[in-house]
Design an enzyme around this catalytic site. Structure first.
Site, PDB file in Angstrom:
ATOM      1  N   HIS A   1      -3.287   6.616  -1.418  1.00 46.40           N
ATOM      2  CA  HIS A   1      -3.007   6.089  -0.079  1.00 46.40           C
ATOM      3  C   HIS A   1      -3.955   4.971   0.334  1.00 46.40           C
ATOM      4  CE1 HIS A   1      -0.679   6.153   3.467  1.00 46.40           C
ATOM      5  NE2 HIS A   1      -0.458   7.454   3.523  1.00 46.40           N
TER       6      HIS A   1
ATOM      7  N   ASP B   1       1.014   2.529   0.827  1.00 46.39           N
ATOM      8  CA  ASP B   1       1.497   3.321   1.952  1.00 46.39           C
ATOM      9  C   ASP B   1       2.856   3.928   1.614  1.00 46.39           C
ATOM     10  OD1 ASP B   1      -0.733   2.763   3.518  1.00 46.39           O
ATOM     11  OD2 ASP B   1       0.163   0.928   4.334  1.00 46.39           O
TER      12      ASP B   1
END
Length: 203
Positions: free
Chosen positions: A189, A193
């Site tokens: 992450h 995204d």
């Protein structure tokens, strides 16, 4: 070898904030195309070879996925080098198909077969299992429906590929059998995204 695997994957799991995206894809056209190619190709083409090519072409469209977290910034890689994880008696090794987007499926199959054989006979060189920018882990041939994989550093993502299975689906109100495969994308992450990973997976 187990010590290296333990250290590398522990570092990945403990430092990269993993999240997972799952999807089911139709594979009838893929399997038909593979059969047609193998009727003409001097090299036997596997589903995994085709997945390597598909992923490489998809990374061209989504270069942000072909990236790594380096200390405190994101490095977007210029070239696409696909790691293809294989199991050995001593543990896991990831030979790397270099410049996969530029190669034909037959070239990918030839390179992969050569690298896998070198790995099995312990003749593979460090340069042949390093430099990956994305990794595929395929357990479909081992009768696994789906799984999640730990990201293989320095990659931002790894794709876990399950087996292709005849599955009842509803089309225009009728139940028909279609071949389907489950894919799970593990993402770092810090780099990727959810929407970026989802768009890549759709491609």
């Amino acid at each position: 070898m187990r010590k290296i695997i333990a250290q590398k994957l522990s570092d990945s799991k403990n430092t990269a904030p993993h999240f997972y995206l799952k999807t089911t894809v139709a594979t009838d056209a893929l399997l038909t195309l593979r059969k047609q190619i193998n009727e003409l190709s001097p090299v036997k083409i596997s589903v995994n070879d085709m997945m390597i090519k598909a992923v490489a072409l998809s990374l061209r469209q989504h270069p942000e996925v072909n990236s790594s977290w380096v200390g405190d910034f994101i490095r977007q890689h210029q070239h696409i080098h696909i790691g293809s994880a294989i199991a050995l008696p001593d543990g896991l090794i990831v030979p790397v198909i270099k410049f996969a987007a530029e190669k034909t499926i037959a070239q990918i199959a030839t390179d992969a077969a050569s690298l896998y054989e070198k790995a099995r006979t312990k003749k593979i060189q460090p340069a042949e299992f390093s430099g990956n920018t994305f990794t595929i882990s395929n357990l479909g041939m081992m009768d696994i429906d789906e799984f999640t994989a730990i990201i293989n550093p320095p990659d931002a993502c790894i794709l876990a590929v399950g087996k292709s299975t005849a599955t009842p689906v509803v089309e225009q109100g009728e139940v028909v059998l279609r071949s389907q495969m489950k894919l799970t994308l593990s993402c770092d992450h810090r780099v990727v995204d959810g929407a970026v990973g989802a768009t890549f997976l759709k491609t």
